[in-house]
Design a protein around this motif. Structure first.
Motif, PDB file in Angstrom:
ATOM      1  N   PHE A 183      22.872  -7.481  -1.572  1.00 25.22           N
ATOM      2  CA  PHE A 183      23.890  -8.380  -1.016  1.00 25.22           C
ATOM      3  C   PHE A 183      23.266  -9.743  -0.716  1.00 25.22           C
ATOM      4  CE2 PHE A 183      25.373  -4.143  -0.111  1.00 25.22           C
ATOM      5  CZ  PHE A 183      26.762  -4.203  -0.149  1.00 25.22           C
ATOM      6  N   HIS A 184      24.043 -10.810  -0.912  1.00 28.08           N
ATOM      7  CA  HIS A 184      23.574 -12.165  -0.637  1.00 28.08           C
ATOM      8  C   HIS A 184      24.783 -13.069  -0.436  1.00 28.08           C
ATOM      9  CE1 HIS A 184      21.323 -15.966  -1.279  1.00 28.08           C
ATOM     10  NE2 HIS A 184      20.235 -15.238  -1.035  1.00 28.08           N
ATOM     11  N   VAL A 185      24.615 -14.085   0.400  1.00 27.85           N
ATOM     12  CA  VAL A 185      25.675 -15.084   0.537  1.00 27.85           C
ATOM     13  C   VAL A 185      25.712 -15.914  -0.745  1.00 27.85           C
ATOM     14  CG1 VAL A 185      26.535 -17.071   1.838  1.00 27.85           C
ATOM     15  CG2 VAL A 185      25.429 -15.167   3.039  1.00 27.85           C
ATOM     16  N   ASP A 186      26.885 -16.115  -1.272  1.00 31.39           N
ATOM     17  CA  ASP A 186      27.027 -16.826  -2.542  1.00 31.39           C
ATOM     18  C   ASP A 186      26.718 -18.311  -2.387  1.00 31.39           C
ATOM     19  OD1 ASP A 186      27.603 -17.086  -5.236  1.00 31.39           O
ATOM     20  OD2 ASP A 186      29.745 -17.423  -4.902  1.00 31.39           O
ATOM     21  N   MET A 194      22.960 -21.395   6.933  1.00 30.21           N
ATOM     22  CA  MET A 194      24.194 -22.102   6.608  1.00 30.21           C
ATOM     23  C   MET A 194      25.400 -21.176   6.666  1.00 30.21           C
ATOM     24  SD  MET A 194      23.681 -25.304   6.129  1.00 30.21           S
ATOM     25  CE  MET A 194      25.233 -25.706   5.306  1.00 30.21           C
ATOM     26  N   GLY A 195      25.256 -19.995   6.083  1.00 25.26           N
ATOM     27  CA  GLY A 195      26.376 -19.067   6.028  1.00 25.26           C
ATOM     28  C   GLY A 195      26.871 -18.629   7.385  1.00 25.26           C
ATOM     29  N   ASP A 235      34.975 -18.377   5.970  1.00 20.34           N
ATOM     30  CA  ASP A 235      35.434 -18.163   4.595  1.00 20.34           C
ATOM     31  C   ASP A 235      34.283 -18.303   3.584  1.00 20.34           C
ATOM     32  OD1 ASP A 235      38.151 -17.703   5.305  1.00 20.34           O
ATOM     33  OD2 ASP A 235      38.412 -19.861   5.546  1.00 20.34           O
ATOM     34  N   VAL A 236      33.241 -17.501   3.794  1.00 16.56           N
ATOM     35  CA  VAL A 236      32.118 -17.501   2.859  1.00 16.56           C
ATOM     36  C   VAL A 236      32.247 -16.299   1.925  1.00 16.56           C
ATOM     37  CG1 VAL A 236      30.575 -18.698   4.437  1.00 16.56           C
ATOM     38  CG2 VAL A 236      30.628 -16.199   4.410  1.00 16.56           C
ATOM     39  N   ASP A 237      31.723 -16.456   0.724  1.00 21.23           N
ATOM     40  CA  ASP A 237      31.731 -15.365  -0.240  1.00 21.23           C
ATOM     41  C   ASP A 237      30.389 -14.643  -0.215  1.00 21.23           C
ATOM     42  OD1 ASP A 237      34.339 -15.689  -1.211  1.00 21.23           O
ATOM     43  OD2 ASP A 237      33.698 -17.272  -2.589  1.00 21.23           O
ATOM     44  N   ILE A 238      30.466 -13.330  -0.261  1.00 20.80           N
ATOM     45  CA  ILE A 238      29.277 -12.494  -0.353  1.00 20.80           C
ATOM     46  C   ILE A 238      29.269 -11.849  -1.738  1.00 20.80           C
ATOM     47  CG2 ILE A 238      27.966 -10.569   0.639  1.00 20.80           C
ATOM     48  CD1 ILE A 238      28.390 -12.919   2.563  1.00 20.80           C
ATOM     49  N   VAL A 239      28.166 -11.983  -2.441  1.00 21.48           N
ATOM     50  CA  VAL A 239      28.048 -11.344  -3.750  1.00 21.48           C
ATOM     51  C   VAL A 239      27.187 -10.091  -3.598  1.00 21.48           C
ATOM     52  CG1 VAL A 239      28.420 -13.414  -5.122  1.00 21.48           C
ATOM     53  CG2 VAL A 239      26.105 -12.858  -4.342  1.00 21.48           C
ATOM     54  N   TYR A 240      27.510  -9.083  -4.393  1.00 21.78           N
ATOM     55  CA  TYR A 240      26.705  -7.861  -4.361  1.00 21.78           C
ATOM     56  C   TYR A 240      26.731  -7.184  -5.724  1.00 21.78           C
ATOM     57  CZ  TYR A 240      31.177  -5.351  -3.496  1.00 21.78           C
ATOM     58  OH  TYR A 240      32.453  -4.850  -3.574  1.00 21.78           O
ATOM     59  N   THR A 241      25.632  -6.501  -6.019  1.00 21.06           N
ATOM     60  CA  THR A 241      25.480  -5.824  -7.306  1.00 21.06           C
ATOM     61  C   THR A 241      24.395  -4.771  -7.176  1.00 21.06           C
ATOM     62  OG1 THR A 241      25.238  -6.216  -9.693  1.00 21.06           O
ATOM     63  CG2 THR A 241      23.708  -7.377  -8.248  1.00 21.06           C
ATOM     64  N   MET A 242      24.316  -3.887  -8.144  1.00 22.94           N
ATOM     65  CA  MET A 242      23.260  -2.875  -8.135  1.00 22.94           C
ATOM     66  C   MET A 242      21.906  -3.539  -8.392  1.00 22.94           C
ATOM     67  SD  MET A 242      24.853  -0.117  -7.389  1.00 22.94           S
ATOM     68  CE  MET A 242      23.446   1.002  -7.524  1.00 22.94           C
ATOM     69  N   TRP A 243      20.874  -2.964  -7.789  1.00 24.64           N
ATOM     70  CA  TRP A 243      19.521  -3.509  -7.945  1.00 24.64           C
ATOM     71  C   TRP A 243      19.139  -3.667  -9.413  1.00 24.64           C
ATOM     72  CZ3 TRP A 243      15.582  -0.791 -10.378  1.00 24.64           C
ATOM     73  CH2 TRP A 243      14.335  -1.416 -10.366  1.00 24.64           C
ATOM     74  N   LYS A 250      32.242  -9.690  -5.632  1.00 27.41           N
ATOM     75  CA  LYS A 250      32.330 -10.733  -4.606  1.00 27.41           C
ATOM     76  C   LYS A 250      33.372 -10.336  -3.570  1.00 27.41           C
ATOM     77  CE  LYS A 250      32.000 -14.905  -6.109  1.00 27.41           C
ATOM     78  NZ  LYS A 250      32.257 -16.228  -6.720  1.00 27.41           N
ATOM     79  N   MET A 251      33.063 -10.615  -2.313  1.00 26.92           N
ATOM     80  CA  MET A 251      34.027 -10.386  -1.238  1.00 26.92           C
ATOM     81  C   MET A 251      33.998 -11.556  -0.272  1.00 26.92           C
ATOM     82  SD  MET A 251      32.087  -7.407   1.005  1.00 26.92           S
ATOM     83  CE  MET A 251      33.335  -7.427   2.291  1.00 26.92           C
ATOM     84  N   ARG A 252      35.143 -11.862   0.289  1.00 25.18           N
ATOM     85  CA  ARG A 252      35.282 -13.001   1.193  1.00 25.18           C
ATOM     86  C   ARG A 252      35.145 -12.531   2.639  1.00 25.18           C
ATOM     87  NH1 ARG A 252      37.678 -18.097   0.924  1.00 25.18           N
ATOM     88  NH2 ARG A 252      36.634 -18.080  -1.106  1.00 25.18           N
ATOM     89  N   VAL A 253      34.345 -13.261   3.407  1.00 22.68           N
ATOM     90  CA  VAL A 253      34.203 -13.008   4.839  1.00 22.68           C
ATOM     91  C   VAL A 253      34.799 -14.204   5.573  1.00 22.68           C
ATOM     92  CG1 VAL A 253      32.607 -12.641   6.754  1.00 22.68           C
ATOM     93  CG2 VAL A 253      32.149 -11.602   4.520  1.00 22.68           C
TER      94      VAL A 253
END
Length: 207
Positions: A39-42, A80-81, A86-94, A118-121
């Protein structure tokens, strides 16, 4: 150093973790597990947070409550995040993380963009962040040793499965042979019985 967090929104709880700095992030990138979700902030700097799935689980199996915990933890650990709504978080398999020699320490790309979700926080939820921080612990794991142990156990499990499959096949083959021999024996006995009671006289009359 790695920070570990326990997400108790599901039972049993799941493990979230992140590196202390970019050097630990680099080790996590190198020695991650196939069961890890990154997971990481986009588009802004943030911690690299990982969720470790159980074997057999997929990214589609992650409950929304666990995704929310991971996203809030990432946001809270981004300079920053954490200040933004309304920040986007991206996530993917390692396994989808790509590292090339020209990248800076801790920097990653992706093998397949279509496998990045991607998911919005909308905003920081302090109740979630505080709950996770209460479970926080620091450890100094040997990333390579842990990955090698994981791989060794996986190989042993696969060998065990193969041995069991081979044993089952041998038992089934032995049963087929036994059944075939029994069928052949029954056929032989039936033929011998018919021969024993056959006197060669086709007539049913007797004096």
């Amino acid at each position: 150093m790695v920070y570990y967090f326990e997400s108790t929104v599901v039972s049993p709880p799941v493990l979230l973790f992140m590196g202390f700095d970019k050097n630990e992030n680099e080790d996590l990138i190198r020695w991650g597990w196939p069961e890890d979700v990154w997971f990481h902030v986009d588009k802004v700097s943030s911690a690299h947070v990982y969720l470790r799935l159980r074997q057999g689980q997929t990214i589609d199996d992650i409950p929304s409550s666990v995704l929310e915990d991971a996203a809030q933890l990432v946001k809270a650990n981004s300079i920053m995040g954490n200040k933004m709504n309304d920040v986007d978080i991206v996530y993917t398999m390692w396994a989808n993380l790509k590292k090339t020699p020209d990248m800076d320490v801790g920097q990653v790309g992706f093998h397949k963009e279509k496998e990045v979700r991607k998911m919005r926080v909308a905003k920081r939820i302090n109740d979630i962040v505080n709950r996770l921080n209460k479970s926080k612990r620091e450890e100094h794991p040997d990333f390579r040793a842990e990955r090698e142990k994981r791989d060794r156990l996986e190989r042993e499990d696969k060998k065990k499965v193969l041995r069991e499959q081979k044993k089952k096949q041998e038992e089934e083959e032995r049963k087929r042979r036994d059944d075939a021999e029994l069928k052949s024996y029954n056929s032989l006995m039936s033929a011998e019985t018919m021969s024993k009671y056959d006197d060669g006289n086709d007539s049913d009359e007797f004096m």
